[in-house]
Scaffold this motif. Structure first.
Motif, PDB file in Angstrom:
ATOM      1  N   ILE A 146     -10.969   0.092  43.148  1.00  0.00           N
ATOM      2  CA  ILE A 146     -10.861  -0.677  41.895  1.00  0.00           C
ATOM      3  C   ILE A 146     -10.411  -2.107  42.177  1.00  0.00           C
ATOM      4  CG2 ILE A 146      -9.600  -0.855  39.725  1.00  0.00           C
ATOM      5  CD1 ILE A 146      -9.520   2.206  39.648  1.00  0.00           C
ATOM      6  N   LEU A 147      -9.407  -2.246  43.022  1.00  0.00           N
ATOM      7  CA  LEU A 147      -8.900  -3.579  43.334  1.00  0.00           C
ATOM      8  C   LEU A 147      -9.924  -4.401  44.115  1.00  0.00           C
ATOM      9  CD1 LEU A 147      -5.217  -2.651  44.246  1.00  0.00           C
ATOM     10  CD2 LEU A 147      -5.980  -3.965  42.257  1.00  0.00           C
ATOM     11  N   GLU A 148     -10.639  -3.773  45.035  1.00  0.00           N
ATOM     12  CA  GLU A 148     -11.674  -4.498  45.777  1.00  0.00           C
ATOM     13  C   GLU A 148     -12.753  -5.031  44.845  1.00  0.00           C
ATOM     14  OE1 GLU A 148     -11.571  -2.333  50.190  1.00  0.00           O
ATOM     15  OE2 GLU A 148     -12.980  -1.666  48.642  1.00  0.00           O
ATOM     16  N   GLU A 149     -13.124  -4.228  43.849  1.00  0.00           N
ATOM     17  CA  GLU A 149     -14.120  -4.671  42.871  1.00  0.00           C
ATOM     18  C   GLU A 149     -13.602  -5.849  42.047  1.00  0.00           C
ATOM     19  OE1 GLU A 149     -16.858  -2.786  39.245  1.00  0.00           O
ATOM     20  OE2 GLU A 149     -15.505  -1.504  40.425  1.00  0.00           O
ATOM     21  N   LYS A 150     -12.320  -5.811  41.648  1.00  0.00           N
ATOM     22  CA  LYS A 150     -11.737  -6.912  40.886  1.00  0.00           C
ATOM     23  C   LYS A 150     -11.680  -8.190  41.720  1.00  0.00           C
ATOM     24  CE  LYS A 150      -8.857  -4.205  37.718  1.00  0.00           C
ATOM     25  NZ  LYS A 150      -7.473  -3.904  37.265  1.00  0.00           N
ATOM     26  N   VAL A 151     -11.235  -8.069  42.984  1.00  0.00           N
ATOM     27  CA  VAL A 151     -11.152  -9.240  43.850  1.00  0.00           C
ATOM     28  C   VAL A 151     -12.524  -9.853  44.070  1.00  0.00           C
ATOM     29  CG1 VAL A 151     -10.638  -9.969  46.215  1.00  0.00           C
ATOM     30  CG2 VAL A 151      -9.026  -8.512  44.990  1.00  0.00           C
ATOM     31  N   GLY A 153     -15.135  -9.664  42.084  1.00  0.00           N
ATOM     32  CA  GLY A 153     -15.581 -10.314  40.843  1.00  0.00           C
ATOM     33  C   GLY A 153     -14.901 -11.664  40.626  1.00  0.00           C
ATOM     34  N   LEU A 154     -13.601 -11.745  40.904  1.00  0.00           N
ATOM     35  CA  LEU A 154     -12.884 -13.009  40.739  1.00  0.00           C
ATOM     36  C   LEU A 154     -13.373 -14.051  41.740  1.00  0.00           C
ATOM     37  CD1 LEU A 154      -9.283 -11.601  40.183  1.00  0.00           C
ATOM     38  CD2 LEU A 154     -10.727 -12.718  38.471  1.00  0.00           C
ATOM     39  N   ALA A 169      -4.996 -15.040  39.226  1.00  0.00           N
ATOM     40  CA  ALA A 169      -5.332 -13.616  39.153  1.00  0.00           C
ATOM     41  C   ALA A 169      -5.856 -13.105  40.489  1.00  0.00           C
ATOM     42  CB  ALA A 169      -6.365 -13.380  38.052  1.00  0.00           C
ATOM     43  N   TYR A 173      -4.161 -10.014  42.534  1.00  0.00           N
ATOM     44  CA  TYR A 173      -4.888  -8.793  42.891  1.00  0.00           C
ATOM     45  C   TYR A 173      -5.065  -8.660  44.407  1.00  0.00           C
ATOM     46  CZ  TYR A 173      -6.033  -7.786  38.017  1.00  0.00           C
ATOM     47  OH  TYR A 173      -5.960  -7.469  36.686  1.00  0.00           O
TER      48      TYR A 173
END
Length: 280
Positions: A146-151, A153-154, A169, A173
């Motif tokens: 989940i965190l890898e996907e957020k990073v 995307g950012l 952000a 993350y």
């Protein structure tokens, strides 16, 4: 041959453990002219080995060829039967709320005294830690994904248009992702019984490979002295319990003890000696 060895090393390939015949090739000659060798091998990459931890290679009997046929088998983990044992996770210690949670559970009033009270506290703490682990940590691999996907995307957002809020952000993350990766490394290192740390981004793969090699060293078959065979983990488990139960019963039979009174100095009264000899 050197080029082939470099290719194996660069691809980080690992040889699959083999069972059955020790050698895979024979020249088919007789007497002293006969020669044996292990020419046929199976190489796996880390991803496949992680997906199939119990994969194995069997060398079958030769028939018309000089080479033994190789049979590659993908098995489920047979040692996952029964309830999973409780294991204390080293990564829990790094969590800021760990000690306060343990103290809260430990200081709850319990009925009983002495060792009975201690056993009750330990049992209650074990149950509470399991629930706390599910609530706080959950599945570390899921949290990392989940965190890898957020990073990711950012980072894509910053590539197209820089924004101060997005930058903050991303830093937040990224720090959290590093924390979860460290926790996963600690968990895997503890499972693999590795007491030292590795640096780099290939820790998890190395630990998974180490664990898979440990799995292959498990006892899959057992034969007792009377020729009885145990071919599954459940049979091995029950056979071991039955053997040691019978062994301990034989060992605990009443037998005559030697008289050692002459070796003991009478430094206490007979009445005190009787009290000391009583069962608590």
């Amino acid at each position: 041959m050197d080029e082939f060895n470099r290719w194996i090393h660069q691809g980080r390939l690992i040889e699959m453990n083999s069972q059955g015949r020790k050698f895979s090739w024979c020249n088919g000659q007789h007497e002293l002219s006969r020669a044996w060798a292990k020419l046929n091998r199976v190489l796996l990459d880390a991803k496949l080995l992680i997906a199939f931890l119990n994969a194995r290679c069997l060398y079958l009997s030769r028939s018309t060829s000089d080479n033994s046929p190789m049979f590659i088998e993908f098995l489920k983990d047979l040692f996952t039967y029964g309830p999973s044992p409780f294991r204390f996770q080293q990564m829990w210690i790094e969590h800021p709320d760990f000690m306060s949670f343990v103290q809260m559970v430990w200081y709850e009033p319990m009925v009983g005294t002495g060792l009975m009270k201690l056993a009750s506290k330990l049992k209650k703490l074990k149950v509470a830690l399991r629930e706390w682990n599910k609530r706080v940590f959950g599945q570390t691999n899921t949290q990392i994904a989940i965190l890898e996907e957020k990073v990711e995307g950012l980072e894509h957002s910053l590539h197209s248009n820089w924004d101060n809020e997005v930058e903050r952000a991303l830093v937040r993350y990224s720090t959290e992702l590093s924390t979860w990766r460290r926790r996963e490394d600690i968990r895997l290192a503890q499972m693999a019984k590795i007491k030292w740390r590795m640096e780099g981004d290939r820790n998890s793969k190395y630990f998974h490979i180490w664990l898979s090699n440990k799995r292959h060293r498990k006892i899959h078959k057992l034969r007792s002295t009377d020729g009885l065979e145990f071919n599954s983990p459940e049979e091995i488990h029950l056979g071991a319990v039955e053997y040691f139960s019978e062994f301990l019963q034989r060992s605990n039979q009443q037998r005559e003890l030697p008289d050692l009174k002459n070796l003991i100095s009478p430094v206490i009264e007979e009445e005190d000696c009787v009290w000391l000899s009583c069962i608590p």
